[in-house]
Design a protein around this motif. Structure first.
Motif, PDB file in Angstrom:
ATOM      1  N   SER A   1       1.002  -1.184   0.089  1.00 10.38           N
ATOM      2  CA  SER A   1      -0.339   0.199  -0.008  1.00 10.38           C
ATOM      3  C   SER A   1       0.303   1.059   0.498  1.00 10.38           C
ATOM      4  O   SER A   1       2.147   1.273   0.272  1.00 10.38           O
ATOM      5  CB  SER A   1      -0.906  -0.232   1.403  1.00 10.38           C
ATOM      6  N   VAL A   2       0.257   2.321   0.216  1.00 15.07           N
ATOM      7  CA  VAL A   2       1.036   3.743  -0.149  1.00 15.07           C
ATOM      8  C   VAL A   2       1.606   4.291   1.169  1.00 15.07           C
ATOM      9  O   VAL A   2       2.765   4.684   1.119  1.00 15.07           O
ATOM     10  CB  VAL A   2       0.237   5.434  -0.830  1.00 15.07           C
ATOM     11  N   ALA A   3       0.635   3.961   1.974  1.00 14.69           N
ATOM     12  CA  ALA A   3       1.118   4.110   3.579  1.00 14.69           C
ATOM     13  C   ALA A   3       2.234   3.255   3.877  1.00 14.69           C
ATOM     14  O   ALA A   3       3.123   3.629   4.522  1.00 14.69           O
ATOM     15  CB  ALA A   3      -0.109   3.917   4.599  1.00 14.69           C
ATOM     16  N   ALA A   4       2.200   1.871   3.601  1.00 14.35           N
ATOM     17  CA  ALA A   4       3.263   0.676   3.581  1.00 14.35           C
ATOM     18  C   ALA A   4       4.812   1.224   3.031  1.00 14.35           C
ATOM     19  O   ALA A   4       5.805   1.228   3.891  1.00 14.35           O
ATOM     20  CB  ALA A   4       3.321  -0.547   3.479  1.00 14.35           C
ATOM     21  N   LEU A   5       4.791   2.288   2.148  1.00 15.94           N
ATOM     22  CA  LEU A   5       6.084   2.368   1.029  1.00 15.94           C
ATOM     23  C   LEU A   5       5.951   3.665   1.980  1.00 15.94           C
ATOM     24  O   LEU A   5       7.459   4.182   1.692  1.00 15.94           O
ATOM     25  CB  LEU A   5       5.174   2.790  -0.295  1.00 15.94           C
ATOM     26  N   GLN A   6       5.623   4.284   2.321  1.00 11.70           N
ATOM     27  CA  GLN A   6       6.301   5.552   3.036  1.00 11.70           C
ATOM     28  C   GLN A   6       6.525   5.110   4.549  1.00 11.70           C
ATOM     29  O   GLN A   6       7.168   6.116   3.958  1.00 11.70           O
ATOM     30  CB  GLN A   6       4.205   6.350   3.211  1.00 11.70           C
ATOM     31  N   GLN A   7       5.820   4.153   5.310  1.00 10.75           N
ATOM     32  CA  GLN A   7       6.511   3.763   6.349  1.00 10.75           C
ATOM     33  C   GLN A   7       8.051   2.725   6.431  1.00 10.75           C
ATOM     34  O   GLN A   7       8.928   3.424   6.606  1.00 10.75           O
ATOM     35  CB  GLN A   7       6.023   2.643   7.107  1.00 10.75           C
ATOM     36  N   THR A   8       8.322   2.491   5.442  1.00  8.21           N
ATOM     37  CA  THR A   8       9.368   1.768   4.512  1.00  8.21           C
ATOM     38  C   THR A   8      10.590   3.227   4.508  1.00  8.21           C
ATOM     39  O   THR A   8      11.418   2.649   4.989  1.00  8.21           O
ATOM     40  CB  THR A   8       9.299   1.272   3.402  1.00  8.21           C
ATOM     41  N   LEU A   9       9.805   3.941   3.926  1.00  3.86           N
ATOM     42  CA  LEU A   9      10.980   5.132   3.526  1.00  3.86           C
ATOM     43  C   LEU A   9      11.159   6.056   4.683  1.00  3.86           C
ATOM     44  O   LEU A   9      12.467   5.963   4.950  1.00  3.86           O
ATOM     45  CB  LEU A   9      10.477   6.483   2.720  1.00  3.86           C
ATOM     46  N   ARG A  10      10.036   6.041   5.626  1.00  2.00           N
ATOM     47  CA  ARG A  10      10.623   6.890   6.980  1.00  2.00           C
ATOM     48  C   ARG A  10      10.944   5.775   8.180  1.00  2.00           C
ATOM     49  O   ARG A  10      12.833   6.488   8.277  1.00  2.00           O
ATOM     50  CB  ARG A  10       9.145   6.681   7.435  1.00  2.00           C
ATOM     51  N   ASP A  11      11.504   4.283   7.833  1.00  3.21           N
ATOM     52  CA  ASP A  11      12.208   4.107   8.317  1.00  3.21           C
ATOM     53  C   ASP A  11      13.947   3.295   8.018  1.00  3.21           C
ATOM     54  O   ASP A  11      14.812   3.806   8.750  1.00  3.21           O
ATOM     55  CB  ASP A  11      11.480   2.069   8.107  1.00  3.21           C
ATOM     56  N   TRP A  12      13.856   3.985   6.634  1.00  2.00           N
ATOM     57  CA  TRP A  12      15.155   3.459   6.199  1.00  2.00           C
ATOM     58  C   TRP A  12      15.414   5.391   6.709  1.00  2.00           C
ATOM     59  O   TRP A  12      17.026   5.380   6.516  1.00  2.00           O
ATOM     60  CB  TRP A  12      15.013   3.469   4.377  1.00  2.00           C
ATOM     61  N   MET A  13      14.714   6.552   6.271  1.00  2.00           N
ATOM     62  CA  MET A  13      15.586   7.290   7.005  1.00  2.00           C
ATOM     63  C   MET A  13      15.618   7.307   8.105  1.00  2.00           C
ATOM     64  O   MET A  13      17.475   7.895   8.899  1.00  2.00           O
ATOM     65  CB  MET A  13      14.468   8.498   6.822  1.00  2.00           C
ATOM     66  N   ALA A  14      15.492   6.895   9.266  1.00  5.01           N
ATOM     67  CA  ALA A  14      15.548   6.531  10.482  1.00  5.01           C
ATOM     68  C   ALA A  14      17.474   5.581  11.125  1.00  5.01           C
ATOM     69  O   ALA A  14      17.552   5.890  11.312  1.00  5.01           O
ATOM     70  CB  ALA A  14      14.649   6.241  10.775  1.00  5.01           C
ATOM     71  N   ALA A  15      17.178   4.726  10.019  1.00 12.07           N
ATOM     72  CA  ALA A  15      18.332   3.654  10.308  1.00 12.07           C
ATOM     73  C   ALA A  15      19.498   3.714   8.876  1.00 12.07           C
ATOM     74  O   ALA A  15      20.622   2.960   9.331  1.00 12.07           O
ATOM     75  CB  ALA A  15      18.044   2.336   9.770  1.00 12.07           C
ATOM     76  N   ASN A  16      19.623   4.534   8.400  1.00 15.23           N
ATOM     77  CA  ASN A  16      20.002   4.915   7.102  1.00 15.23           C
ATOM     78  C   ASN A  16      20.848   6.771   7.099  1.00 15.23           C
ATOM     79  O   ASN A  16      19.989   7.029   6.874  1.00 15.23           O
ATOM     80  CB  ASN A  16      19.472   3.878   6.178  1.00 15.23           C
ATOM     81  N   PRO A  17      22.575   6.307   7.582  1.00 16.61           N
ATOM     82  CA  PRO A  17      22.995   8.032   7.406  1.00 16.61           C
ATOM     83  C   PRO A  17      22.483   8.770   5.662  1.00 16.61           C
ATOM     84  O   PRO A  17      23.205   9.730   5.703  1.00 16.61           O
ATOM     85  CB  PRO A  17      24.468   7.602   8.160  1.00 16.61           C
ATOM     86  N   TRP A  18      22.469   7.980   4.865  1.00 19.72           N
ATOM     87  CA  TRP A  18      22.576   7.842   3.356  1.00 19.72           C
ATOM     88  C   TRP A  18      22.270   9.314   3.028  1.00 19.72           C
ATOM     89  O   TRP A  18      22.932   9.891   2.877  1.00 19.72           O
ATOM     90  CB  TRP A  18      22.693   6.680   2.721  1.00 19.72           C
ATOM     91  N   HIS A  19      21.100   9.456   3.582  1.00 22.44           N
ATOM     92  CA  HIS A  19      19.945  10.355   3.251  1.00 22.44           C
ATOM     93  C   HIS A  19      20.391  11.416   3.510  1.00 22.44           C
ATOM     94  O   HIS A  19      20.618  12.951   3.244  1.00 22.44           O
ATOM     95  CB  HIS A  19      18.155  10.252   3.384  1.00 22.44           C
ATOM     96  N   ARG A  20      21.181  11.828   4.935  1.00 21.27           N
ATOM     97  CA  ARG A  20      21.822  12.852   5.584  1.00 21.27           C
ATOM     98  C   ARG A  20      23.499  13.710   4.950  1.00 21.27           C
ATOM     99  O   ARG A  20      23.600  14.491   4.201  1.00 21.27           O
ATOM    100  CB  ARG A  20      22.198  12.420   6.780  1.00 21.27           C
ATOM    101  N   GLU A  21      23.468  12.507   4.323  1.00 25.13           N
ATOM    102  CA  GLU A  21      25.331  12.968   3.545  1.00 25.13           C
ATOM    103  C   GLU A  21      24.828  13.840   2.114  1.00 25.13           C
ATOM    104  O   GLU A  21      25.517  14.345   1.604  1.00 25.13           O
ATOM    105  CB  GLU A  21      26.104  11.452   3.644  1.00 25.13           C
ATOM    106  N   TYR A  22      23.695  12.655   1.537  1.00 21.82           N
ATOM    107  CA  TYR A  22      23.637  13.318   0.518  1.00 21.82           C
ATOM    108  C   TYR A  22      22.632  14.020   0.123  1.00 21.82           C
ATOM    109  O   TYR A  22      21.720  14.321  -1.279  1.00 21.82           O
ATOM    110  CB  TYR A  22      23.723  12.167  -0.700  1.00 21.82           C
TER     111      TYR A  22
END
Length: 613
Positions: A118-139
């Motif tokens: 679902s779109v909601a599940a996809l949104q949560q996946t992206l949020r979880d990835w942001m919380a666990a992965n510093p890549w988004h902050r670096e780039y």
């Protein structure tokens, strides 16, 4: 010409082909026995034992004969313990340089390979990835790969506003599972320079909000590719090699001993030889640069454009993309899609990458004149027709020889086109795994029941005695050879229905489509694809025999070990079953493994990424 006659034309000399043993100056290094051995050699379909010396097969046959002729005091015995030995899998079509990126970005795939239904599940996946992965902050961006609107409950891509809810400040985009389109938030569209006044590029489209010119967030084909090039950060060589190693490990996990990079970018065309020279390749990698992007790149006429590998790498030819994807409804059809995408009329039938047939013919003619094998991505029947006309035109200009041009996908190959494919010497690399991943979607939304039943029509090829390969197109799907095998044999959709039963094939045919026939596709049938004396000792050991298990159980087979040139390059670790996709019903574990491996490679790398913030 039958399949057997075609293979015989390119076979080893008769004396060698019929000999079960090589003349040995020294004993074999190793002997495998203790389980079924499926040789994929019609002259000797099974064996009790295989002997290997110097990375090549030197004996095949009864255990007593192999021991008597090949064994010595230092020969190592490998007990299969009832498991099944097959030739290593040869990648009919995939993109190994793109697989590692799945470890770096958010896993947006639907079940069974992800959790995004679902779109909601996809949104949560992206949020979880942001919380666990510093890549988004670096780039300074958030990236996911693998959303599939056919599997989202909403039945559509996420909108720009829904991705804005993940982040309004950072660019957020998610690549469709096909790789042919993507969904972008407002910040990503701005950074890519796309707005209401931006025209659709040739060979692509910017989807708009109803009754407006305002982009709705979905970009197709060339519009999507151009945005990716603007948004994705540059990585240093060590990071890119780390990604390549992570992707390679996933290939090895599924029994591949030869991988393809089926649309190599100019950057990767420079990276792959350097990675090979550093000893980074555990399997063979054959690359096909995108011909329009490559232009006059000197690599196309350099020593790596060869039938021989250098440090496990070679350039096999060139690639040409003629249309889009059926599941993304960007393929070029002769009849309209059953349900047009938003904003398109009922007559919408997709579109070509190149509107000018003469331009395509010129590309193919250039490849023929340079003796480059050319692979062409074609999904819809109109694109297939453009391919056929181009090969016919090039064949009329350039003397005929065995160039083996390859049709990639051929989703909607028509019965009337099959004989022309055969007559022109085009090798079909088919995608019957679509029947599992998108079969229901094709039937109910893309094509309708009749056209969907004939998608990836392998039955028509078998009727005409034609060889074909069956591929996964990774990272479109995991390079899961057992999923490919199952789909080629059963053609069962996610909902459990059989799509086109007349196109199901026997298990041995599906095995050949993963081994010997893709070896032929790559001009490597003399050295790979079957267990015969003189060929490379490239093997995959499976948990059970695919020729004897119930056909509905083929998908549950596990690759226990992968052997390249007589050396084990991957084994299932029984102590890490929880993280092994081969031992799990949920292939998300494979991505967890991949991410951990990538983190390890990155930690060992001394070089920081280039272009970071």
């Amino acid at each position: 010409m039958t399949v057997l006659r075609a293979l015989a034309r390119h076979a080893l000399p008769t004396a060698l082909a019929l000999a079960p043993f090589a003349a040995l100056a020294q004993p074999a290094d190793a002997i495998w026995s203790g389980g079924p051995i499926v040789t994929v050699d019609d002259a000797r379909p099974s064996a009790e034992a295989v002997a290997v010396r110097g990375g090549k097969i030197v004996g095949v046959g009864a255990l007593a004969d192999v021991e008597r002729r090949c064994a010595g005091p230092k020969t190592v015995r490998h007990d299969l313990k009832g498991r099944t030995l097959l030739p290593g899998c040869v990648d009919g079509h995939g993109h190994i340089t793109g697989v590692g990126i799945q470890a770096l970005v958010a896993n947006a795939l639907p079940p069974p390979d992800g959790r995004n239904d679902s779109v909601a599940a996809l949104q949560q996946t992206l949020r979880d990835w942001m919380a666990a992965n510093p890549w988004h902050r670096e780039y300074g961006l958030v990236v996911g790969f693998g959303y599939d609107d056919s599997q989202l409950k909403e039945g559509r891509p996420p909108t720009r506003e829904e991705l804005d809810e993940v982040s309004r400040d950072l660019p957020v985009f998610v690549v469709h599972q096909s790789g042919h389109l993507g969904a972008y938030n407002s910040a990503a569209l701005r950074k890519a320079g796309i707005g209401a006044d931006t025209p659709d590029p040739a060979g692509g489209a910017i989807r708009r909000k109803a009754g407006s010119r305002e982009p709705d967030g979905t970009l197709e084909e060339t519009a999507h590719i151009a945005a990716l090039m603007k948004l994705m950060p540059a990585l240093g060589e060590s990071q890119r090699i780390a990604l390549l190693k992570a992707g390679q490990e996933l290939y090895l996990r599924f029994g591949h001993t030869t991988a393809q990079d089926g649309r190599t970018s100019p950057g990767d065309l420079k990276l792959l030889p350097r990675a090979a020279a550093q000893g980074a390749l555990e399997l063979d990698v054959v690359a096909y640069p995108d011909l329009p992007m490559a232009g006059d790149d000197p690599a196309l006429k350099g020593p790596l454009m060869s039938r021989r590998y250098t440090n496990g790498f070679r350039i096999g030819g060139v690639k040409l993309n003629l249309d889009g994807s059926p599941q993304g409804k960007t393929a070029w059809l002769t009849q309209p899609f059953l349900k047009a995408p938003p904003g398109q009329p009922a007559t919408y039938a997709g579109y070509p990458t190149f509107k000018d047939d003469a331009q395509v013919a010129d590309y193919v003619t250039r490849a023929f004149r340079n003796d480059w094998q050319i692979m062409m991505h074609v999904s819809g029947a109109a694109a297939i027709e453009q391919m056929l006309k181009a090969v016919e035109a090039a064949s009329a200009k350039v003397p005929r020889k065995d160039r083996r041009p390859v049709m990639i996908h051929g989703h909607l190959l028509q019965a009337s086109q099959v004989d022309r494919v055969k007559a022109l010497g085009i090798f079909p690399s088919m995608f019957p795994m679509h029947t599992f991943y998108w079969g229901d979607w094709h039937r109910d939304s893309v094509f309708g029941p009749q056209r969907a039943a004939n998608i990836s029509p392998t039955g028509w090829l078998v009727q005409r005695g034609m060889m074909f390969s069956s591929h996964h197109d990774a990272p479109v799907a995991l390079p899961d050879t057992m999923r490919v095998l199952s789909a080629t044999v059963t053609r069962t959709t996610r909902s459990g229905q059989v799509l086109g039963p007349e196109h199901r094939v026997e298990p041995i045919v599906a095995i050949k489509a993963l081994t010997l026939w893709p070896a032929y596709q790559h001009f490597e049938e003399k050295t790979k694809g079957s267990i015969e004396v003189g060929k490379l000792a490239d093997f995959a050991i499976l948990s059970d025999n695919p020729l004897t298990v119930p056909r509905e159980s083929l998908v549950d087979l596990k690759v226990m070990e992968t052997i390249k040139a007589g050396r084990a390059v991957w084994r299932l670790d029984p102590l890490r079953k929880a993280s092994a996709c081969a031992e799990s019903d949920d292939c998300r574990d494979a991505f967890a493994m991949l991410g951990r491996r990538l983190a390890l490679y990155a930690a060992l790398s001394p070089t920081r990424p280039v272009g970071g913030r």
